[in-house]
Design an enzyme around this catalytic site. Structure first.
Site, PDB file in Angstrom:
ATOM      1  N   LYS A 208       8.259  -4.684   3.794  1.00  0.00           N
ATOM      2  CA  LYS A 208       8.683  -3.592   4.676  1.00  0.00           C
ATOM      3  C   LYS A 208      10.145  -3.723   5.068  1.00  0.00           C
ATOM      4  O   LYS A 208      10.829  -2.717   5.230  1.00  0.00           O
ATOM      5  CB  LYS A 208       7.801  -3.529   5.926  1.00  0.00           C
ATOM      6  CG  LYS A 208       6.454  -2.898   5.643  1.00  0.00           C
ATOM      7  CD  LYS A 208       5.893  -2.182   6.847  1.00  0.00           C
ATOM      8  CE  LYS A 208       4.613  -1.466   6.487  1.00  0.00           C
ATOM      9  NZ  LYS A 208       3.820  -1.060   7.643  1.00  0.00           N
TER      10      LYS A 208
ATOM     11  N   LYS B 110       0.233  -0.792  -5.066  1.00  0.00           N
ATOM     12  CA  LYS B 110      -0.943  -0.283  -4.354  1.00  0.00           C
ATOM     13  C   LYS B 110      -0.724   1.172  -3.908  1.00  0.00           C
ATOM     14  O   LYS B 110       0.417   1.594  -3.683  1.00  0.00           O
ATOM     15  CB  LYS B 110      -1.324  -1.184  -3.173  1.00  0.00           C
ATOM     16  CG  LYS B 110      -0.494  -0.991  -1.954  1.00  0.00           C
ATOM     17  CD  LYS B 110      -1.111  -1.631  -0.709  1.00  0.00           C
ATOM     18  CE  LYS B 110      -0.188  -1.278   0.459  1.00  0.00           C
ATOM     19  NZ  LYS B 110      -0.611  -1.651   1.751  1.00  0.00           N
TER      20      LYS B 110
ATOM     21  N   LYS C  88       0.247   5.252   1.858  1.00  0.00           N
ATOM     22  CA  LYS C  88       0.528   6.484   2.606  1.00  0.00           C
ATOM     23  C   LYS C  88       1.983   6.891   2.469  1.00  0.00           C
ATOM     24  O   LYS C  88       2.309   8.062   2.535  1.00  0.00           O
ATOM     25  CB  LYS C  88       0.336   6.229   4.114  1.00  0.00           C
ATOM     26  CG  LYS C  88      -1.043   5.978   4.569  1.00  0.00           C
ATOM     27  CD  LYS C  88      -1.025   5.614   6.062  1.00  0.00           C
ATOM     28  CE  LYS C  88      -2.107   4.617   6.365  1.00  0.00           C
ATOM     29  NZ  LYS C  88      -2.013   3.844   7.544  1.00  0.00           N
TER      30      LYS C  88
HETATM   31  P1  TYM Z   1      -3.195   0.090   7.139  1.00  0.00           P
HETATM   32  O1  TYM Z   1      -3.103   1.165   8.153  1.00  0.00           O
HETATM   33  O2  TYM Z   1      -2.044  -0.114   6.215  1.00  0.00           O
HETATM   34  O3  TYM Z   1      -4.479   0.275   6.255  1.00  0.00           O
HETATM   35  C1  TYM Z   1      -5.755   0.497   6.826  1.00  0.00           C
HETATM   36  C2  TYM Z   1      -6.815  -0.192   5.966  1.00  0.00           C
HETATM   37  O4  TYM Z   1      -6.781   0.312   4.631  1.00  0.00           O
HETATM   38  C3  TYM Z   1      -6.667  -0.767   3.704  1.00  0.00           C
HETATM   39  N1  TYM Z   1      -5.844  -0.310   2.564  1.00  0.00           N
HETATM   40  C4  TYM Z   1      -6.243  -0.329   1.294  1.00  0.00           C
HETATM   41  N2  TYM Z   1      -7.392  -0.735   0.724  1.00  0.00           N
HETATM   42  C5  TYM Z   1      -7.513  -0.601  -0.618  1.00  0.00           C
HETATM   43  N3  TYM Z   1      -6.535  -0.089  -1.396  1.00  0.00           N
HETATM   44  C6  TYM Z   1      -5.357   0.337  -0.885  1.00  0.00           C
HETATM   45  N4  TYM Z   1      -4.403   0.860  -1.655  1.00  0.00           N
HETATM   46  C7  TYM Z   1      -5.174   0.226   0.541  1.00  0.00           C
HETATM   47  N5  TYM Z   1      -4.164   0.552   1.387  1.00  0.00           N
HETATM   48  C8  TYM Z   1      -4.590   0.203   2.618  1.00  0.00           C
HETATM   49  C9  TYM Z   1      -5.975  -1.880   4.473  1.00  0.00           C
HETATM   50  O5  TYM Z   1      -6.234  -3.149   3.902  1.00  0.00           O
HETATM   51  C10 TYM Z   1      -6.607  -1.713   5.852  1.00  0.00           C
HETATM   52  O6  TYM Z   1      -7.865  -2.358   5.892  1.00  0.00           O
HETATM   53  N6  TYM Z   1      -2.264  -3.885   9.966  1.00  0.00           N
HETATM   54  C11 TYM Z   1      -3.273  -2.947   9.562  1.00  0.00           C
HETATM   55  C12 TYM Z   1      -3.868  -2.162  10.713  1.00  0.00           C
HETATM   56  C13 TYM Z   1      -4.411  -3.022  11.806  1.00  0.00           C
HETATM   57  C14 TYM Z   1      -5.620  -3.770  11.771  1.00  0.00           C
HETATM   58  C15 TYM Z   1      -5.713  -4.395  13.036  1.00  0.00           C
HETATM   59  C16 TYM Z   1      -6.610  -3.947  10.797  1.00  0.00           C
HETATM   60  C17 TYM Z   1      -3.839  -3.225  13.011  1.00  0.00           C
HETATM   61  N7  TYM Z   1      -4.616  -4.039  13.760  1.00  0.00           N
HETATM   62  C18 TYM Z   1      -6.791  -5.221  13.335  1.00  0.00           C
HETATM   63  C19 TYM Z   1      -7.683  -4.782  11.116  1.00  0.00           C
HETATM   64  C20 TYM Z   1      -7.763  -5.419  12.374  1.00  0.00           C
HETATM   65  C21 TYM Z   1      -2.661  -1.968   8.596  1.00  0.00           C
HETATM   66  O7  TYM Z   1      -1.472  -1.772   8.567  1.00  0.00           O
HETATM   67  O8  TYM Z   1      -3.564  -1.287   7.853  1.00  0.00           O
END
Ligand code: TYM
Length: 336
Positions: free
Chosen positions: A117, A199, A202
């Protein structure tokens, strides 16, 4: 444990429109656990995390609200699962501050997501971005979560959460439950349709690279038709054919089929037919979700009640842990 039940917690950032990767890697698994009466589930809309990258306030609000509706539309029952906005529970940044003081710079420096990032947003490498995993640790530890269902890209953050919790416990006794990660069998890492070595994200600049959850059927079909594959011409599940492998992963994550079953089903099929089959399957999976989303959009009062009730519920459990932590660290309790 809460009332003798195991605790599950997860969340998503409220940035942009969530993708098929978020759905298959996380949300679909959450819905699966939501039916289990023996698990107490908390799912956050992690809006505090979102501002580590500059956001337009209007868009941030719209994205956060939409995410709440998508959680419910995907099948998370807000009467059974606690769906809350992270910014409604002040215990999150409070615990994050305390945990920051038990986390080392070297640990944060190793985080691959920080490196990625900060390369992408070189003009805004803020300290929030640097300490982001500590806030995530606070999210998890506040609810004494046993299980955290995430996609593969969050595993490193989960490991650091376990390290921080273990360190804290070794100083102050058993304060935090040490959480386990849960990564689904398929769908844990869905790749970009335009560059299957990256990957699905968004924030991809190419809109054809990602399927968004509210894309209509024509858009979904068009994006799959344009998906990058290879010139091998045969359907196989191997790293040398990442585009085809990704289509199979998507298909399996939606249908629950195994690689062996799917390869048998697709035997002798051309890439055009493969893309069409996967596109149809994804569109059919998202159609009921999209219909429920439309219904919920008109139900403002219901959503507001959910927001209020669930924020109060989340705060109740989070404050309980925070009080314990403050006491252990040595802060004076506020007289009641
Ligand atoms: P975030 O918002 O980037 O993604 C949310 C969830 O989606 C999963 N994910 C994917 N899984 C499979 N293939 C992909 N291409 C893909 N892109 C995203 C991520 O692994 C995630 O499970 N830091 C976290 C948000 C967060 C969080 C937490 C998660 C904040 N606090 C506490 C669990 C527990 C994040 O940025 O996810």
């Amino acid at each position: 444990m809460i009332d003798g039940k195991k605790v599950m917690l997860s969340g998503m950032q409220s940035t942009g429109m969530i993708t098929l990767g978020n759905y298959l890697g996380a949300l679909k698994n959450w819905v699966h656990f939501g039916d289990d009466e023996d698990i107490k589930c908390f799912y956050g809309i992690m809006d505090l995390h979102s501002i580590t990258v500059r956001q337009d306030p209007k868009e941030l609000r719209a994205n956060a609200k939409r995410l709440m509706l998508l959680y419910i539309a995907a099948g998370l029952d807000p009467e059974k699962n606690c769906l809350f906005f992270q910014s409604h529970v002040p215990a999150h940044p409070q615990l994050a501050w305390i945990l920051n003081c038990y986390t080392y710079m070297g640990e944060m420096n190793r985080m691959t997501q920080f490196k990625d990032k900060s390369a992408k947003h070189a003009d805004n490498i803020n300290t929030g971005l640097f300490t982001y995993p500590v806030l995530m640790a606070a999210d998890i530890l506040l609810y004494q979560a046993d299980l955290v269902p995430v996609g593969k890209d969050q595993i490193q953050h989960l490991e650091i959460t376990r390290d921080i919790a273990t360190r804290f416990n070794s100083i102050y006794g058993d304060v935090f439950t040490i959480p386990e990660g849960y990564v689904g069998e398929s769908g844990a890492k869905i790749m970009s349709l335009q560059d299957p070595t990256k990957k699905m994200s968004k924030s991809d600049e190419n809109p054809n690279a990602s399927i968004f959850l509210l894309d209509d059927k024509d858009t979904i079909m068009r994006k799959f038709k344009r998906a990058v594959t290879d010139s091998e011409g045969c359907i196989a599940y191997r790293d040398e054919q990442p585009g085809v492998k990704n289509l199979i992963d998507i298909y399996n994550a939606v249908t629950g089929k195994s690689v062996v079953e799917t390869l048998k089903e697709f035997e002798g099929m051309g890439y055009g037919a493969l893309k069409e089959r996967v596109g149809e399957t994804v569109a059919a999976e998202l159609e009921p979700l999209q219909a429920r989303y439309k219904e919920l959009e008109g139900n403002k009062d219901y959503i507001e009640r959910i927001m209020k009730d669930n924020a109060a519920q989340a705060s109740y459990y989070a404050e309980k842990t925070l009080r314990k932590v403050k006491k252990k660290v040595g802060f004076i309790e506020m007289p009641r």
